[in-house]
Write a protein that holds these residues in place. Structure first.
Motif, PDB file in Angstrom:
ATOM      1  N   TRP A 117     -66.791  73.659 -19.893  1.00  0.00           N
ATOM      2  CA  TRP A 117     -67.151  73.267 -21.254  1.00  0.00           C
ATOM      3  C   TRP A 117     -66.513  74.178 -22.298  1.00  0.00           C
ATOM      4  O   TRP A 117     -66.273  73.755 -23.437  1.00  0.00           O
ATOM      5  CB  TRP A 117     -68.676  73.263 -21.413  1.00  0.00           C
ATOM      6  N   ALA A 118     -66.234  75.403 -21.922  1.00  0.00           N
ATOM      7  CA  ALA A 118     -65.599  76.314 -22.878  1.00  0.00           C
ATOM      8  C   ALA A 118     -64.111  76.048 -23.026  1.00  0.00           C
ATOM      9  O   ALA A 118     -63.532  76.269 -24.104  1.00  0.00           O
ATOM     10  CB  ALA A 118     -65.822  77.767 -22.445  1.00  0.00           C
ATOM     11  N   ILE A 119     -63.461  75.540 -21.977  1.00  0.00           N
ATOM     12  CA  ILE A 119     -62.000  75.387 -22.004  1.00  0.00           C
ATOM     13  C   ILE A 119     -61.577  73.927 -21.935  1.00  0.00           C
ATOM     14  O   ILE A 119     -60.824  73.436 -22.791  1.00  0.00           O
ATOM     15  CB  ILE A 119     -61.363  76.186 -20.847  1.00  0.00           C
ATOM     16  N   LEU A 120     -62.051  73.177 -20.908  1.00  0.00           N
ATOM     17  CA  LEU A 120     -61.527  71.836 -20.665  1.00  0.00           C
ATOM     18  C   LEU A 120     -62.039  70.804 -21.670  1.00  0.00           C
ATOM     19  O   LEU A 120     -61.277  69.911 -22.078  1.00  0.00           O
ATOM     20  CB  LEU A 120     -61.879  71.385 -19.240  1.00  0.00           C
ATOM     21  N   VAL A 121     -63.307  70.883 -22.040  1.00  0.00           N
ATOM     22  CA  VAL A 121     -63.842  69.893 -22.983  1.00  0.00           C
ATOM     23  C   VAL A 121     -63.097  69.921 -24.319  1.00  0.00           C
ATOM     24  O   VAL A 121     -62.694  68.860 -24.827  1.00  0.00           O
ATOM     25  CB  VAL A 121     -65.364  70.081 -23.164  1.00  0.00           C
ATOM     26  N   PRO A 122     -62.872  71.101 -24.940  1.00  0.00           N
ATOM     27  CA  PRO A 122     -62.076  71.101 -26.185  1.00  0.00           C
ATOM     28  C   PRO A 122     -60.645  70.602 -25.983  1.00  0.00           C
ATOM     29  O   PRO A 122     -60.098  69.903 -26.842  1.00  0.00           O
ATOM     30  CB  PRO A 122     -62.088  72.578 -26.602  1.00  0.00           C
ATOM     31  N   VAL A 123     -60.041  70.945 -24.817  1.00  0.00           N
ATOM     32  CA  VAL A 123     -58.672  70.489 -24.536  1.00  0.00           C
ATOM     33  C   VAL A 123     -58.630  68.969 -24.447  1.00  0.00           C
ATOM     34  O   VAL A 123     -57.699  68.325 -24.965  1.00  0.00           O
ATOM     35  CB  VAL A 123     -58.162  71.132 -23.230  1.00  0.00           C
ATOM     36  N   ASN A 124     -59.641  68.368 -23.816  1.00  0.00           N
ATOM     37  CA  ASN A 124     -59.663  66.909 -23.673  1.00  0.00           C
ATOM     38  C   ASN A 124     -60.018  66.208 -24.982  1.00  0.00           C
ATOM     39  O   ASN A 124     -59.452  65.161 -25.314  1.00  0.00           O
ATOM     40  CB  ASN A 124     -60.676  66.505 -22.595  1.00  0.00           C
ATOM     41  N   TRP A 125     -60.951  66.750 -25.710  1.00  0.00           N
ATOM     42  CA  TRP A 125     -61.490  66.078 -26.891  1.00  0.00           C
ATOM     43  C   TRP A 125     -60.464  65.977 -28.020  1.00  0.00           C
ATOM     44  O   TRP A 125     -60.433  64.977 -28.740  1.00  0.00           O
ATOM     45  CB  TRP A 125     -62.742  66.819 -27.365  1.00  0.00           C
ATOM     46  N   THR A 126     -59.635  66.976 -28.149  1.00  0.00           N
ATOM     47  CA  THR A 126     -58.706  67.032 -29.298  1.00  0.00           C
ATOM     48  C   THR A 126     -57.441  66.232 -29.035  1.00  0.00           C
ATOM     49  O   THR A 126     -56.321  66.727 -29.203  1.00  0.00           O
ATOM     50  CB  THR A 126     -58.357  68.498 -29.601  1.00  0.00           C
ATOM     51  N   ASN A 127     -57.601  65.008 -28.586  1.00  0.00           N
ATOM     52  CA  ASN A 127     -56.483  64.083 -28.378  1.00  0.00           C
ATOM     53  C   ASN A 127     -56.931  62.681 -28.763  1.00  0.00           C
ATOM     54  O   ASN A 127     -58.126  62.423 -28.943  1.00  0.00           O
ATOM     55  CB  ASN A 127     -56.033  64.085 -26.911  1.00  0.00           C
ATOM     56  N   SER A 128     -55.969  61.780 -28.883  1.00  0.00           N
ATOM     57  CA  SER A 128     -56.286  60.391 -29.235  1.00  0.00           C
ATOM     58  C   SER A 128     -55.563  59.413 -28.318  1.00  0.00           C
ATOM     59  O   SER A 128     -55.209  58.316 -28.717  1.00  0.00           O
ATOM     60  CB  SER A 128     -55.899  60.119 -30.698  1.00  0.00           C
ATOM     61  N   THR A 129     -55.340  59.853 -27.069  1.00  0.00           N
ATOM     62  CA  THR A 129     -54.564  59.042 -26.127  1.00  0.00           C
ATOM     63  C   THR A 129     -55.238  57.710 -25.827  1.00  0.00           C
ATOM     64  O   THR A 129     -54.588  56.658 -25.828  1.00  0.00           O
ATOM     65  CB  THR A 129     -54.367  59.823 -24.813  1.00  0.00           C
ATOM     66  N   TYR A 153     -48.302  69.426 -21.903  1.00  0.00           N
ATOM     67  CA  TYR A 153     -48.451  70.769 -21.340  1.00  0.00           C
ATOM     68  C   TYR A 153     -49.919  71.168 -21.205  1.00  0.00           C
ATOM     69  O   TYR A 153     -50.229  72.179 -20.588  1.00  0.00           O
ATOM     70  CB  TYR A 153     -47.715  71.787 -22.215  1.00  0.00           C
ATOM     71  N   ARG A 154     -50.797  70.379 -21.767  1.00  0.00           N
ATOM     72  CA  ARG A 154     -52.222  70.685 -21.658  1.00  0.00           C
ATOM     73  C   ARG A 154     -52.732  70.560 -20.221  1.00  0.00           C
ATOM     74  O   ARG A 154     -53.794  71.086 -19.905  1.00  0.00           O
ATOM     75  CB  ARG A 154     -53.043  69.765 -22.566  1.00  0.00           C
ATOM     76  N   PHE A 155     -51.994  69.861 -19.391  1.00  0.00           N
ATOM     77  CA  PHE A 155     -52.413  69.742 -17.999  1.00  0.00           C
ATOM     78  C   PHE A 155     -52.417  71.092 -17.284  1.00  0.00           C
ATOM     79  O   PHE A 155     -53.068  71.242 -16.241  1.00  0.00           O
ATOM     80  CB  PHE A 155     -51.517  68.754 -17.242  1.00  0.00           C
ATOM     81  N   TRP A 156     -51.702  72.066 -17.811  1.00  0.00           N
ATOM     82  CA  TRP A 156     -51.728  73.398 -17.206  1.00  0.00           C
ATOM     83  C   TRP A 156     -53.142  73.979 -17.251  1.00  0.00           C
ATOM     84  O   TRP A 156     -53.538  74.726 -16.362  1.00  0.00           O
ATOM     85  CB  TRP A 156     -50.753  74.330 -17.925  1.00  0.00           C
ATOM     86  N   ALA A 157     -53.897  73.627 -18.279  1.00  0.00           N
ATOM     87  CA  ALA A 157     -55.282  74.107 -18.363  1.00  0.00           C
ATOM     88  C   ALA A 157     -56.111  73.563 -17.195  1.00  0.00           C
ATOM     89  O   ALA A 157     -56.915  74.293 -16.589  1.00  0.00           O
ATOM     90  CB  ALA A 157     -55.909  73.691 -19.690  1.00  0.00           C
ATOM     91  N   HIS A 158     -55.885  72.296 -16.864  1.00  0.00           N
ATOM     92  CA  HIS A 158     -56.635  71.698 -15.760  1.00  0.00           C
ATOM     93  C   HIS A 158     -56.210  72.305 -14.414  1.00  0.00           C
ATOM     94  O   HIS A 158     -57.057  72.511 -13.531  1.00  0.00           O
ATOM     95  CB  HIS A 158     -56.415  70.189 -15.746  1.00  0.00           C
ATOM     96  N   VAL A 160     -54.973  75.389 -13.909  1.00  0.00           N
ATOM     97  CA  VAL A 160     -55.527  76.744 -13.843  1.00  0.00           C
ATOM     98  C   VAL A 160     -57.021  76.693 -13.533  1.00  0.00           C
ATOM     99  O   VAL A 160     -57.534  77.472 -12.719  1.00  0.00           O
ATOM    100  CB  VAL A 160     -55.264  77.499 -15.163  1.00  0.00           C
ATOM    101  N   MET A 161     -57.727  75.755 -14.162  1.00  0.00           N
ATOM    102  CA  MET A 161     -59.163  75.629 -13.893  1.00  0.00           C
ATOM    103  C   MET A 161     -59.424  75.161 -12.460  1.00  0.00           C
ATOM    104  O   MET A 161     -60.414  75.569 -11.844  1.00  0.00           O
ATOM    105  CB  MET A 161     -59.793  74.646 -14.878  1.00  0.00           C
ATOM    106  N   ALA A 162     -58.546  74.316 -11.921  1.00  0.00           N
ATOM    107  CA  ALA A 162     -58.698  73.882 -10.529  1.00  0.00           C
ATOM    108  C   ALA A 162     -58.610  75.079  -9.589  1.00  0.00           C
ATOM    109  O   ALA A 162     -59.396  75.197  -8.628  1.00  0.00           O
ATOM    110  CB  ALA A 162     -57.644  72.843 -10.174  1.00  0.00           C
ATOM    111  N   TYR A 163     -57.653  75.985  -9.869  1.00  0.00           N
ATOM    112  CA  TYR A 163     -57.554  77.206  -9.064  1.00  0.00           C
ATOM    113  C   TYR A 163     -58.807  78.068  -9.233  1.00  0.00           C
ATOM    114  O   TYR A 163     -59.357  78.602  -8.262  1.00  0.00           O
ATOM    115  CB  TYR A 163     -56.310  78.000  -9.460  1.00  0.00           C
ATOM    116  N   ALA A 164     -59.257  78.214 -10.468  1.00  0.00           N
ATOM    117  CA  ALA A 164     -60.430  79.052 -10.726  1.00  0.00           C
ATOM    118  C   ALA A 164     -61.669  78.482 -10.026  1.00  0.00           C
ATOM    119  O   ALA A 164     -62.436  79.228  -9.396  1.00  0.00           O
ATOM    120  CB  ALA A 164     -60.671  79.153 -12.231  1.00  0.00           C
ATOM    121  N   PHE A 165     -61.853  77.168 -10.130  1.00  0.00           N
ATOM    122  CA  PHE A 165     -63.015  76.542  -9.497  1.00  0.00           C
ATOM    123  C   PHE A 165     -62.951  76.671  -7.975  1.00  0.00           C
ATOM    124  O   PHE A 165     -63.967  76.897  -7.305  1.00  0.00           O
ATOM    125  CB  PHE A 165     -63.118  75.075  -9.899  1.00  0.00           C
TER     126      PHE A 165
END
Length: 766
Positions: A117-129, A153-158, A160-165
């Protein structure tokens, strides 16, 4: 497509339902008349007596202490207050470790949720795809990975989070595996003496024309385990006898009832009709009828026992073999007994109350055929269940319903009804379809021939999990995708279909959110209410309870139900790990489930459930393996999803994840799993040495002599028959010259068979 309003309505309905269940339970548990329903475990332990025996008439049924209603939720802190060591002593290690599965879920998903919620939700929300793509979507979908433009390039966040999870999940898993393995070894070391610690089950005893199975087993183990063999008990096919004993028990119960009834009113002898449920047939004297029936059954039981003990076909090529030490049993259970690996098969014996006696009568050679038949049956069951899954998904699609039934459109378009259908109905419909599945899967496991209740439940749980994965998870995604994006599929080129599916998979999170709320929230709260056992108990108590024994049987709380509970938990692990990166908004719903379920089931384990067996947490490798499987599935699905999002540069970095996860699983399997499948000889020797020091005069033979006698041969009033069975189970001297060098007489026959020592003297050792 369910909107935020639909999800909000579903959440309100389920939260209200859960709250009502908890409040009703808190009130019902205070009523004296329900005491045996909500606290049966304490009755079984003999630590609680019925409050209806000592109170005034009204107070027997209703709690008149109004102060207790003010504290009606005090069961929650009471459930959490008992320390884990005390819980293990009270309910067993199986129950305590089962609760740790819920804690495992909280340990994994709380940090994951905060990070997502701290990283992925803002990354996903701020788009209009989604808005630009002109596909069907809701506000929830805007929080998912579907809202990221292709090639971003925002997919890099996902990634990195996949590795972290993944790393966090593996860290928690290895810590928990080590803790549970340590708990198991400590439990086994500190546990009091049990027959299964000294006993192995030997199967596939080869036939011999000169010796019975009993003789063959004794001579084999006297030759090959001369210093440790103690006693054995052959396995009988006593299924028919068990039915007769159960029928006699039922008749005796009725006789007790009518005798009590007659003693209260001797002016009239009780009568009954001999037809079904006493509804029709000849009218007879009830006491005389049941007395004659019991006499008849006693005769049939005696004849059947005689048949079992005399007929070689009633003796199965298997036996429970007990040893003088735990060390000797561990060596035998964990080694190959013959140069032919298909005969003299040994395994640890389950504890006596864990043995599923009916399946011991199944010939070992037929097990492979039985398992093949069930494998085929399970495949077709899984395949054809896609049909009701597709129906459930259709309920979530308003457009599909309106096309199939246009006359319903005016009703469906009403806002409340539309929200109810999309936000609540699919989850409850799916749960209804799954009601009979556990019974079917348990029947399959029994047909396969597993010989312990714990193995039956673990096998059934494995199939339940596979079924949930194929049908509920993959089936819902596939059928949901087809319904939601049907219009898009029709009006686009074939090259764009994979991309649309990739976008639609995370959109199905709304269906799983509704399912979690129905099954996980309201369902868990409904579990503590125990409405079905409550109704059944009072019906039995009013109509069928005739004696105190009947009342105890009516109160029977059952066990935890690993075969249904654990796959259900694992399904939430699967959903959480899959959607943590894809649609993080789903994960908080799972956290609420784990927290609520932990409190509820802790209360149930302390006060209600009476575990049938104790396997010392032997199921934990299955729990660990299924979480790993869910982790690998989430990684593969994320790779497939990103491949449809034109993230060609970033997707290859995910390939290492499943490889590392599988390597981690192999490490855990090699490091910790042996503690769950083997018994260290060092531990066995330590416990044997300690026991010899504490109890040098222990009569272990007397302790183990009848530990694995079939239940129908003990605990009956026919003591003469029991004694006769023991005498007829005694071995006779061998007839074969190849076995005449048996080094020692049998421990069971040395005191009861006068002929065996004579034979040994006749043929002394050279």
């Amino acid at each position: 497509m369910a909107t935020l309003a639909d999800i909000g309505l579903a959440a309100a309905i389920n939260i209200l339902s859960a709250f009502v269940f908890l409040v009703v339970f808190a009130i019902l548990r205070l009523q004296p008349i329900n005491d045996r329903v909500y606290f049966p475990k304490w009755y079984l332990k003999g630590l609680r007596s019925s409050p209806t025996h000592t109170r005034a008439f009204v107070s027997k049924f209703v709690n008149l202490d109004f102060k207790s209603y003010v504290r009606f939720l005090n069961w929650m802190p009471a459930a959490l207050r008992m320390p884990e060591l005390e819980l293990i002593d009270h309910a067993g290690l199986d129950s305590a470790v089962y609760l740790r599965i819920y804690l495992l879920g909280l340990k994994i998903f709380v940090p994951i949720t905060l990070l997502a919620w701290a990283i992925l939700v803002p990354v996903n929300w701020t788009n209009s795809t989604l808005k630009l793509a002109k596909v069907t979507y809701s506000d929830i979908d805007k929080l998912s990975i579907s809202n990221i433009p292709a090639g971003s390039y925002r997919f890099w966040a996902h990634i990195v989070m996949a590795y972290a999870f993944t790393f966090w999940t593996c860290y928690v898993l290895v810590k928990e595996y080590a803790t549970v393995a340590s708990m198991r070894l400590q439990f086994l070391a500190s546990e009091r003496r049990r027959p299964d610690q000294f006993t192995v089950l030997v199967r596939n005893v080869p036939p011999d024309p000169d010796e019975s199975v009993s003789e063959l087993v004794e001579h084999f183990f006297l030759v090959n385990h001369p210093d440790h063999y103690l006693v054995h008990q052959v396995v009988y096919n006593a299924n028919k006898l068990a039915k007769l004993v159960e029928e006699k028990k039922n008749k005796q119960n009725w006789l007790d009832y009518y005798q009590i009834k007659y003693s209260r009113n001797k002016s009239k002898r009780p009568s009954m009709k001999t037809g079904f449920l006493g509804l029709w047939g000849d009218k007879v004297d009830a006491i005389d009828f049941h007395t004659s029936e019991i006499k008849r059954l006693k005769t049939e039981i005696a004849v059947e026992r005689e048949t079992i003990t005399k007929n070689p076909k009633s003796i199965m090529p298997a036996a429970f073999v007990s040893f003088k030490t735990r060390w000797g049993a561990a060596v035998c259970a964990q080694t190959q007994q013959s140069r032919n690996p298909t005969i003299w098969l040994t395994e640890w014996a389950s504890e006596p109350r864990d043995v599923y006696w009916q399946n011991l009568a199944i010939p070992y050679v037929s097990l492979t055929i039985r398992r093949l038949i069930i494998a085929v049956a399970f495949f077709f069951l899984t395949f054809f269940f896609i049909i009701p899954i597709a129906f459930v998904q259709s309920l979530a699609n308003i457009e599909g319903i309106e096309k199939a039934a246009p006359f319903l459109k005016p009703i469906i378009e009403i806002h409340f009804i539309k929200s109810f259908i999309q936000g609540f109905l699919p989850g409850i419909a799916l749960k209804i379809f799954l009601i009979f599945l556990p019974t079917i899967l348990m029947f399959m496991s029994k047909f396969e021939g597993f010989i312990s209740i714990s193995s039956l439940e673990r096998r059934s749980a494995a199939r339940y999990y596979l079924f949930n994965f194929v049908n509920v998870f993959l089936g819902s995604i596939i059928t949901g995708t087809a319904f939601e994006q049907l219009n898009t599929f029709i009006h686009q080129s074939a090259n764009n279909i994979p991309r649309t599916i990739g976008v639609a998979i995370p959109m199905n999170a709304t269906f799983f959110i509704t399912y979690i709320m129905v099954d996980g929230w309201a369902g868990t709260a409904g579990e503590i209410l125990r409405l079905k056992p409550l109704i059944i108990f009072h019906l039995k108590n009013f109509f069928f309870v005739k004696t105190e024994r009947d009342r105890e049987e009516a109160m029977d709380p059952g066990s935890l139900g690993f075969n249904t509970g654990e796959p259900r938990i694992q399904f939430y692990f699967l959903l959480g790990l899959v959607y943590a990166v894809v649609t993080p908004v789903l994960v908080p719903f799972i956290i609420i489930f784990f927290a609520l379920a932990y409190v509820v089931f802790r209360h149930q384990i302390i006060n209600v459930y009476n575990q049938e067996y104790e396997s010392a947490a032997a199921f934990w490798p299955d729990v660990h393996g299924r979480v790993i499987a869910a982790l690998v599935i989430s990684q593969l699905l994320l790779m497939g999803l990103l491949s449809t999002k034109e993230a060609a540069q970033s997707t290859p970095f995910l390939i290492a994840l499943p490889v590392l996860t599988i390597w981690f699983h192999r490490f855990c399997k090699g490091r910790y799993e042996p503690a769950f499948v083997r018994y260290p000889l060092q531990e066995a020797m330590m416990k044997d040495t300690l026991e010899r020091a504490r109890e040098p005069n222990l009569n272990l033979k007397g302790y183990l002599q009848n530990a694995y006698v079939h239940p129908v041969f003990k605990g009956n009033s026919d003591d003469e028959d029991d004694e006769k069975l023991e005498q007829e189970s005694v071995l006779v001297p061998t007839k074969r010259t190849s076995q005449r060098n048996t080094p020692l007489p049998s421990k069971i026959s040395s005191s009861s068979s006068p002929s065996l020592p004579e034979v040994i003297q006749e043929h002394p050792q050279p």
